[in-house]
Design a protein around this motif. Structure first.
Motif, PDB file in Angstrom:
ATOM      1  N   LEU A  43      -0.503   8.088   5.443  1.00  0.00           N
ATOM      2  CA  LEU A  43      -1.868   7.609   5.245  1.00  0.00           C
ATOM      3  C   LEU A  43      -2.756   8.609   4.507  1.00  0.00           C
ATOM      4  O   LEU A  43      -3.821   8.246   4.016  1.00  0.00           O
ATOM      5  CB  LEU A  43      -2.494   7.239   6.585  1.00  0.00           C
ATOM      6  CG  LEU A  43      -1.821   6.071   7.310  1.00  0.00           C
ATOM      7  CD1 LEU A  43      -2.525   5.801   8.621  1.00  0.00           C
ATOM      8  CD2 LEU A  43      -1.776   4.829   6.458  1.00  0.00           C
ATOM      9  N   ARG A  94       0.601   1.142   0.675  1.00  0.00           N
ATOM     10  CA  ARG A  94       1.815   0.523   1.216  1.00  0.00           C
ATOM     11  C   ARG A  94       1.606   0.098   2.663  1.00  0.00           C
ATOM     12  O   ARG A  94       2.059  -0.968   3.081  1.00  0.00           O
ATOM     13  CB  ARG A  94       2.995   1.467   1.085  1.00  0.00           C
ATOM     14  CG  ARG A  94       3.474   1.647  -0.338  1.00  0.00           C
ATOM     15  CD  ARG A  94       4.768   2.430  -0.394  1.00  0.00           C
ATOM     16  NE  ARG A  94       4.590   3.842  -0.094  1.00  0.00           N
ATOM     17  CZ  ARG A  94       4.281   4.780  -0.981  1.00  0.00           C
ATOM     18  NH1 ARG A  94       4.118   4.443  -2.246  1.00  0.00           N
ATOM     19  NH2 ARG A  94       4.155   6.033  -0.626  1.00  0.00           N
ATOM     20  N   ALA A  95       0.908   0.917   3.447  1.00  0.00           N
ATOM     21  CA  ALA A  95       0.623   0.562   4.834  1.00  0.00           C
ATOM     22  C   ALA A  95      -0.254  -0.686   4.904  1.00  0.00           C
ATOM     23  O   ALA A  95      -0.044  -1.559   5.747  1.00  0.00           O
ATOM     24  CB  ALA A  95      -0.044   1.734   5.553  1.00  0.00           C
ATOM     25  N   CYS A  96      -1.217  -0.789   4.005  1.00  0.00           N
ATOM     26  CA  CYS A  96      -2.077  -1.979   3.961  1.00  0.00           C
ATOM     27  C   CYS A  96      -1.282  -3.222   3.574  1.00  0.00           C
ATOM     28  O   CYS A  96      -1.472  -4.293   4.146  1.00  0.00           O
ATOM     29  CB  CYS A  96      -3.225  -1.768   2.978  1.00  0.00           C
ATOM     30  SG  CYS A  96      -4.452  -0.594   3.544  1.00  0.00           S
ATOM     31  N   LEU A 128       1.930  -3.681   4.087  1.00  0.00           N
ATOM     32  CA  LEU A 128       2.774  -4.001   5.233  1.00  0.00           C
ATOM     33  C   LEU A 128       1.955  -4.694   6.317  1.00  0.00           C
ATOM     34  O   LEU A 128       2.394  -5.703   6.878  1.00  0.00           O
ATOM     35  CB  LEU A 128       3.425  -2.732   5.787  1.00  0.00           C
ATOM     36  CG  LEU A 128       4.305  -2.930   7.017  1.00  0.00           C
ATOM     37  CD1 LEU A 128       5.503  -3.792   6.673  1.00  0.00           C
ATOM     38  CD2 LEU A 128       4.757  -1.594   7.563  1.00  0.00           C
ATOM     39  N   GLY A 129       0.761  -4.181   6.602  1.00  0.00           N
ATOM     40  CA  GLY A 129      -0.099  -4.818   7.594  1.00  0.00           C
ATOM     41  C   GLY A 129      -0.462  -6.234   7.204  1.00  0.00           C
ATOM     42  O   GLY A 129      -0.458  -7.140   8.046  1.00  0.00           O
ATOM     43  N   PHE A 160       4.913   5.567   4.531  1.00  0.00           N
ATOM     44  CA  PHE A 160       3.586   5.107   4.927  1.00  0.00           C
ATOM     45  C   PHE A 160       2.659   6.267   5.298  1.00  0.00           C
ATOM     46  O   PHE A 160       1.913   6.192   6.258  1.00  0.00           O
ATOM     47  CB  PHE A 160       3.697   4.137   6.107  1.00  0.00           C
ATOM     48  CG  PHE A 160       4.527   2.939   5.795  1.00  0.00           C
ATOM     49  CD1 PHE A 160       4.054   1.959   4.954  1.00  0.00           C
ATOM     50  CD2 PHE A 160       5.804   2.812   6.319  1.00  0.00           C
ATOM     51  CE1 PHE A 160       4.819   0.844   4.651  1.00  0.00           C
ATOM     52  CE2 PHE A 160       6.573   1.704   6.029  1.00  0.00           C
ATOM     53  CZ  PHE A 160       6.081   0.726   5.187  1.00  0.00           C
ATOM     54  N   GLY A 163       0.670   5.774  -0.169  1.00  0.00           N
ATOM     55  CA  GLY A 163       1.169   5.507   1.177  1.00  0.00           C
ATOM     56  C   GLY A 163       0.217   4.633   1.963  1.00  0.00           C
ATOM     57  O   GLY A 163       0.630   3.738   2.700  1.00  0.00           O
ATOM     58  N   LYS A 164      -1.054   4.886   1.797  1.00  0.00           N
ATOM     59  CA  LYS A 164      -2.070   4.065   2.456  1.00  0.00           C
ATOM     60  C   LYS A 164      -2.025   2.628   1.929  1.00  0.00           C
ATOM     61  O   LYS A 164      -2.133   1.674   2.689  1.00  0.00           O
ATOM     62  CB  LYS A 164      -3.446   4.677   2.217  1.00  0.00           C
ATOM     63  CG  LYS A 164      -4.533   4.118   3.065  1.00  0.00           C
ATOM     64  CD  LYS A 164      -5.817   4.905   2.836  1.00  0.00           C
ATOM     65  CE  LYS A 164      -6.805   4.623   3.921  1.00  0.00           C
ATOM     66  NZ  LYS A 164      -7.997   5.445   3.793  1.00  0.00           N
ATOM     67  N   TYR A 192      11.203  -3.218   5.447  1.00  0.00           N
ATOM     68  CA  TYR A 192      10.128  -3.334   6.426  1.00  0.00           C
ATOM     69  C   TYR A 192       9.432  -4.690   6.314  1.00  0.00           C
ATOM     70  O   TYR A 192       9.156  -5.341   7.313  1.00  0.00           O
ATOM     71  CB  TYR A 192       9.071  -2.246   6.221  1.00  0.00           C
ATOM     72  CG  TYR A 192       9.403  -0.933   6.863  1.00  0.00           C
ATOM     73  CD1 TYR A 192       9.393  -0.791   8.248  1.00  0.00           C
ATOM     74  CD2 TYR A 192       9.711   0.170   6.091  1.00  0.00           C
ATOM     75  CE1 TYR A 192       9.691   0.429   8.821  1.00  0.00           C
ATOM     76  CE2 TYR A 192      10.011   1.393   6.662  1.00  0.00           C
ATOM     77  CZ  TYR A 192       9.992   1.510   8.039  1.00  0.00           C
ATOM     78  OH  TYR A 192      10.266   2.698   8.612  1.00  0.00           O
TER      79      TYR A 192
END
Length: 161
Positions: free
Chosen positions: A13, A21-23, A25-26, A11, A18-19, A156
């Protein structure tokens, strides 16, 4: 490479993937909260408070499962569209509109047996739309997940739910 180092890279950013993937996941974590508030115990209590009986609640809450029968048709529908992201977004948006409509507006508009029919129709339509676009989301997200990190990412996602 150690497991923690792999997770740290998952993740990042500063990296576009990676960003993304973070979005994702969020969004999955927010979906878990939203689902808890629109299904299960909360929904059952809400329907009881709205004056529905056990049979009516059973009927209304079983409709999302019935809509699941449409899942095999999802790829057949989605392959007909060139701009699938728009279809996925609109389908998911309408699902949320129908779900929120059931929890906020309909119980204030209807107080008798028509509430059961209106909620049943809105829940079925919303869930049918969601099921019809559901197979497109993994295909959309898979581009952000290189094979060497897919397992960690889906762990995750699973833990978030």
């Amino acid at each position: 490479m150690y497991e923690n180092q792999k997770r740290k890279r998952l993740f990042v950013l500063s990296d576009a993937d990676g960003k993304a993937r973070a979005c994702i996941l969020g969004a999955e974590c927010l979906k878990a909260v939203y689902t808890a508030l629109t299904t299960g115990v909360f929904m059952t209590g809400f329907l009881l408070q709205s004056g529905m009986g056990q049979v009516q609640i059973g009927t209304v809450t079983s409709l999302p499962l019935l809509a699941g029968i449409l899942y095999p048709l999802s790829p057949l529908l989605l392959e007909r569209f060139r701009k699938r992201k728009v279809v996925l977004g609109v389908g998911r948006l309408l699902y949320h509109v129908f779900a929120i409509l059931c929890i906020t507006v309909l119980p204030n508009l209807f107080k008798d047996s028509s509430l059961v029919w209106c909620m049943a129709a809105a829940l079925f339509l919303g869930n049918a739309l969601n099921i019809l676009v559901a197979s497109g989301f993994p295909a959309w997200h898979i581009g952000f997940l290189p094979e060497n990190i897919r397992g960690n990412f889906f762990c995750y996602i699973r833990d978030c739910k």
